[in-house]
Enzyme design. Structure first.
Site, PDB file in Angstrom:
ATOM      1  N   LYS A  22       0.839  -1.210   0.000  1.00 46.39           N
ATOM      2  CA  LYS A  22       0.000   0.000   0.000  1.00 46.39           C
ATOM      3  C   LYS A  22       0.869   1.254   0.000  1.00 46.39           C
ATOM      4  O   LYS A  22       0.629   2.186  -0.769  1.00 46.39           O
ATOM      5  CB  LYS A  22      -0.902   0.004   1.237  1.00 46.39           C
ATOM      6  CG  LYS A  22      -1.649   1.318   1.415  1.00 46.39           C
ATOM      7  CD  LYS A  22      -2.528   1.312   2.643  1.00 46.39           C
ATOM      8  CE  LYS A  22      -1.844   1.769   3.900  1.00 46.39           C
ATOM      9  NZ  LYS A  22      -1.572   3.213   3.982  1.00 46.39           N
ATOM     10  N   ASN A  23       1.896   1.273   0.875  1.00 50.35           N
ATOM     11  CA  ASN A  23       2.670   2.499   1.037  1.00 50.35           C
ATOM     12  C   ASN A  23       3.611   2.788  -0.136  1.00 50.35           C
ATOM     13  O   ASN A  23       4.226   3.850  -0.184  1.00 50.35           O
ATOM     14  CB  ASN A  23       3.460   2.467   2.350  1.00 50.35           C
ATOM     15  CG  ASN A  23       2.556   2.707   3.545  1.00 50.35           C
ATOM     16  OD1 ASN A  23       1.368   2.980   3.385  1.00 50.35           O
ATOM     17  ND2 ASN A  23       3.115   2.603   4.742  1.00 50.35           N
ATOM     18  N   CYS A 126      -4.912  12.916  12.988  1.00 50.71           N
ATOM     19  CA  CYS A 126      -5.530  11.615  12.758  1.00 50.71           C
ATOM     20  C   CYS A 126      -5.367  10.806  14.026  1.00 50.71           C
ATOM     21  O   CYS A 126      -4.813  11.281  15.016  1.00 50.71           O
ATOM     22  CB  CYS A 126      -4.937  10.904  11.547  1.00 50.71           C
ATOM     23  SG  CYS A 126      -3.349  10.180  11.860  1.00 50.71           S
ATOM     24  N   ARG A 131       0.701  14.679  13.321  1.00 48.37           N
ATOM     25  CA  ARG A 131       1.257  14.444  11.988  1.00 48.37           C
ATOM     26  C   ARG A 131       1.323  15.704  11.120  1.00 48.37           C
ATOM     27  O   ARG A 131       0.591  15.847  10.141  1.00 48.37           O
ATOM     28  CB  ARG A 131       0.469  13.338  11.277  1.00 48.37           C
ATOM     29  CG  ARG A 131       0.510  12.033  12.041  1.00 48.37           C
ATOM     30  CD  ARG A 131      -0.119  10.904  11.301  1.00 48.37           C
ATOM     31  NE  ARG A 131       0.719  10.375  10.237  1.00 48.37           N
ATOM     32  CZ  ARG A 131       0.378   9.337   9.497  1.00 48.37           C
ATOM     33  NH1 ARG A 131      -0.769   8.742   9.690  1.00 48.37           N
ATOM     34  NH2 ARG A 131       1.174   8.898   8.562  1.00 48.37           N
ATOM     35  N   ASP A 316       4.740   0.761  11.886  1.00 46.86           N
ATOM     36  CA  ASP A 316       3.522   0.123  11.377  1.00 46.86           C
ATOM     37  C   ASP A 316       3.386  -1.338  11.813  1.00 46.86           C
ATOM     38  O   ASP A 316       2.381  -1.988  11.492  1.00 46.86           O
ATOM     39  CB  ASP A 316       3.487   0.198   9.840  1.00 46.86           C
ATOM     40  CG  ASP A 316       3.197   1.608   9.340  1.00 46.86           C
ATOM     41  OD1 ASP A 316       2.839   2.467  10.160  1.00 46.86           O
ATOM     42  OD2 ASP A 316       3.325   1.841   8.123  1.00 46.86           O
ATOM     43  N   ARG A 408      -8.719  -0.754   4.352  1.00 45.69           N
ATOM     44  CA  ARG A 408      -7.830   0.275   3.820  1.00 45.69           C
ATOM     45  C   ARG A 408      -6.454  -0.300   3.530  1.00 45.69           C
ATOM     46  O   ARG A 408      -5.778   0.152   2.614  1.00 45.69           O
ATOM     47  CB  ARG A 408      -7.673   1.420   4.833  1.00 45.69           C
ATOM     48  CG  ARG A 408      -8.868   2.335   4.927  1.00 45.69           C
ATOM     49  CD  ARG A 408      -8.554   3.501   5.831  1.00 45.69           C
ATOM     50  NE  ARG A 408      -7.269   4.081   5.457  1.00 45.69           N
ATOM     51  CZ  ARG A 408      -6.400   4.639   6.295  1.00 45.69           C
ATOM     52  NH1 ARG A 408      -6.688   4.724   7.573  1.00 45.69           N
ATOM     53  NH2 ARG A 408      -5.266   5.124   5.867  1.00 45.69           N
TER      54      ARG A 408
HETATM   55  C1  UD1 Z   1       4.523   6.973   6.179  1.00 46.83           C
HETATM   56  C2  UD1 Z   1       3.617   5.778   6.053  1.00 46.83           C
HETATM   57  C3  UD1 Z   1       3.092   5.339   7.425  1.00 46.83           C
HETATM   58  C4  UD1 Z   1       4.262   5.103   8.379  1.00 46.83           C
HETATM   59  C5  UD1 Z   1       5.188   6.314   8.405  1.00 46.83           C
HETATM   60  C6  UD1 Z   1       6.453   6.102   9.235  1.00 46.83           C
HETATM   61  C7  UD1 Z   1       2.595   5.948   3.861  1.00 46.83           C
HETATM   62  C8  UD1 Z   1       1.372   6.163   3.066  1.00 46.83           C
HETATM   63  N1  UD1 Z   1       2.489   6.096   5.188  1.00 46.83           N
HETATM   64  O1  UD1 Z   1       3.742   8.041   6.698  1.00 46.83           O
HETATM   65  O2  UD1 Z   1       2.334   4.133   7.263  1.00 46.83           O
HETATM   66  O3  UD1 Z   1       3.773   4.867   9.674  1.00 46.83           O
HETATM   67  O4  UD1 Z   1       5.605   6.659   7.068  1.00 46.83           O
HETATM   68  O5  UD1 Z   1       7.138   4.993   8.764  1.00 46.83           O
HETATM   69  O6  UD1 Z   1       3.650   5.649   3.338  1.00 46.83           O
HETATM   70  N2  UD1 Z   1       6.797  14.707  10.457  1.00 46.83           N
HETATM   71  C9  UD1 Z   1       6.917  16.052  10.788  1.00 46.83           C
HETATM   72  N3  UD1 Z   1       6.715  16.965   9.801  1.00 46.83           N
HETATM   73  C10 UD1 Z   1       6.442  16.615   8.515  1.00 46.83           C
HETATM   74  C11 UD1 Z   1       6.321  15.246   8.191  1.00 46.83           C
HETATM   75  C12 UD1 Z   1       6.520  14.309   9.186  1.00 46.83           C
HETATM   76  O7  UD1 Z   1       7.188  16.407  11.938  1.00 46.83           O
HETATM   77  O8  UD1 Z   1       6.283  17.506   7.670  1.00 46.83           O
HETATM   78  C13 UD1 Z   1       6.994  13.693  11.523  1.00 46.83           C
HETATM   79  C14 UD1 Z   1       5.749  12.844  11.769  1.00 46.83           C
HETATM   80  O9  UD1 Z   1       4.844  13.471  12.620  1.00 46.83           O
HETATM   81  C15 UD1 Z   1       6.364  11.591  12.369  1.00 46.83           C
HETATM   82  C16 UD1 Z   1       7.691  11.460  11.603  1.00 46.83           C
HETATM   83  O10 UD1 Z   1       7.965  12.761  11.073  1.00 46.83           O
HETATM   84  O11 UD1 Z   1       6.657  11.802  13.721  1.00 46.83           O
HETATM   85  C17 UD1 Z   1       7.676  10.446  10.482  1.00 46.83           C
HETATM   86  O12 UD1 Z   1       6.568  10.707   9.637  1.00 46.83           O
HETATM   87  P1  UD1 Z   1       6.592  10.348   8.086  1.00 46.83           P
HETATM   88  O13 UD1 Z   1       7.740   9.438   7.806  1.00 46.83           O
HETATM   89  O14 UD1 Z   1       6.519  11.615   7.306  1.00 46.83           O
HETATM   90  O15 UD1 Z   1       5.229   9.558   7.921  1.00 46.83           O
HETATM   91  P2  UD1 Z   1       4.287   9.531   6.633  1.00 46.83           P
HETATM   92  O16 UD1 Z   1       5.094   9.719   5.403  1.00 46.83           O
HETATM   93  O17 UD1 Z   1       3.117  10.413   6.870  1.00 46.83           O
END
Ligand code: UD1
Length: 429
Positions: A22-23, A126, A131, A316, A408
């Protein structure tokens, strides 16, 4: 709303075909916005998130068609989809869609690259925490985007296109790294991305973008170099196998006992989790067919884990591993370092008889000899599947409500588990 009924106590034996990730599927589909030619994606999983994203991309002008079923294909074969964004017809991604799936925020980079403007709703919080998207916006600004926030929307423009630059992420972010690569692919000049996420899905997106004509080096390492090209074209790409689905079923086998081959799984994509399962008492082996997990007789040993960006223990898989630890012979400590509020499953596991105490970012799990079935409900997809794992080993019957979370992220969950001997059925309505 559908529910899943589980009668616990059966061991799992047989084979489970691992679906496309999915990711990886989501950013790959979004990458189709970067070209006016057709991107063909194979091994796409049948998931609610994939269908929803297809709808979202349709609003921006992507023609989406799925190949019909071919002779010899079974329910476990991935789908092949063709995505063509001949023109970007709408540069707005509205709140009602982005709030349903955070990853759809990532359309911002290709919309800016193709159309020079984008208006994308902020995703909001969420179930697993706040996030934020500040780092994604920082990456876009570094590459020349002008960004305003207006009425809950990010309003961005790139009047002269993206311009290469140096992005240093203060924190590892998967979505930030996807966004930076998609923005940099057709930027003027070269881009260096430092402290990039190393997740296999980042490498998969880079591989696909390179097939489309991009020049990306170093994906899968902390430093990625992107040399901007004038234009991207069509390509054909197969989505990599889902390491989270793999880890989930591997944990389920460790929980129930038995012997299951996870067909098509790649051990390197979840080595840390497989090592933790081995430490807990499972026997894990891998070859070119996939990953095999066994557990016979011996009980489950307690194992401490701490989530971390790849190649560390995936956040995850944290909820699933906690479900396993509820039956361990002793106390384990599970520390969540990626998301601040990812312990929503604790209360529900407690309904099945688990003994878990929370201390800040750490859950202290005292293993119990018996779990008992109960009605449960979960607030995100990984949490939901942790309840399924616990229910498989619980005495009696469990009803997992709000199954749409499972739909999902897990393709044919009840089919895959029942084919291995579990008593799992879906109750419609
Ligand atoms: C992706 C995955 C999700 C997984 C996560 C971490 C998909 C669709 N989703 O989510 O399943 O749990 O990686 O492996 O691929 N952060 C910030 N600012 C930002 C962006 C992120 O502070 O602008 C923080 C987040 O709150 C979190 C950390 O960085 O604490 C990691 O998040 P991130 O790797 O960005 O997660 P996603 O890409 O949303």
């Amino acid at each position: 709303m559908d529910r899943i009924h589980i009668k616990g106590g059966s061991r799992l034996n047989g084979e489970i075909k691992i679906s496309g990730a999915k990711n990886a599927a989501l950013p790959l589909m979004i990458a189709s916005l970067l070209t006016n030619e057709t991107l063909t994606l194979e091994n796409l999983p049948r998931l609610a998130d994939v269908s929803l994203l297809a709808r979202i991309l349709g609003n921006h002008g992507v023609d989406y068609s799925l190949n019909g079923k071919r002779p010899g294909e079974d329910i476990d074969s991935g789908q092949t989809a063709h995505l063509t964004a001949r023109e970007i017809v709408d540069t707005t991604a509205p709140y009602d869609l982005v709030s349903k799936m955070r990853a759809s925020f990532w359309v911002i980079a290709p919309l800016l690259a193709r159309a020079g403007e984008a208006r994308v709703s902020l995703p909001g919080g969420c179930a697993i925490g706040t996030r934020p998207v500040d780092l994604l916006l920082m990456a876009l600004e570094t590459l020349g985007a002008k960004i305003d926030i207006d009425a809950g929307y990010v309003v961005a423009t790139t009047p002269r296109g993206f311009v290469g630059g140096e992005i240093t992420f203060p924190k590892v972010t998967v979505g930030g790294t996807h966004t930076a690569m998609m923005a940099a692919a057709t930027a003027h000049g070269s881009t260096l991305i430092r402290n990039a996420a190393r997740e296999p899905e980042v490498k998969d997106l880079a591989d696909c973008l390179n097939k489309m004509g991009a020049r990306i080096h170093g994906a899968g390492t902390p430093t990625i170099e992107v040399t901007g090209v004038a234009k991207l074209g069509g390509a054909r790409h197969s989505v990599l196998p889902d390491r989270i689905e793999t880890g989930t079923y591997a944990t389920a086998v460790a929980m129930t006992g038995g012997d299951v081959l996870l067909k098509g799984a790649v051990a390197d994509h979840l080595q840390e989790a497989l090592d933790a399962l081995a430490a807990a008492g499972a026997t894990v082996s891998s070859d070119n067919q996939g990953v095999r997990v066994k557990r016979n007789g011996a009980g489950i040993s307690p194992v401490d884990i701490e989530t971390a960006p790849f190649p560390g223990f995936a956040t995850d898989l944290q909820a699933q591993f906690m479900a396993l630890m509820t039956r361990a012979k002793g106390v384990s400590r599970i520390r969540e370092t990626i998301f601040e509020n990812r312990f929503m499953h604790v209360q529900e596991l407690a309904r099945l008889g688990a003994r878990i105490k929370l201390d800040g970012d750490t859950a202290i799990v005292e293993g119990v000899s018996k779990l008992r079935g109960a009605p449960v409900m979960a607030t995100d997809l990984r949490a939901s599947v942790s309840l399924v794992i616990a229910a498989l080993a619980a005495e009696g019957e469990t009803i997992v409500n709000r199954v749409y979370h499972l739909d999902r992220g897990f393709e044919n969950l009840e089919h895959k588990l029942s084919a291995c001997g579990a008593e799992v059925t879906r109750i419609s309505g």
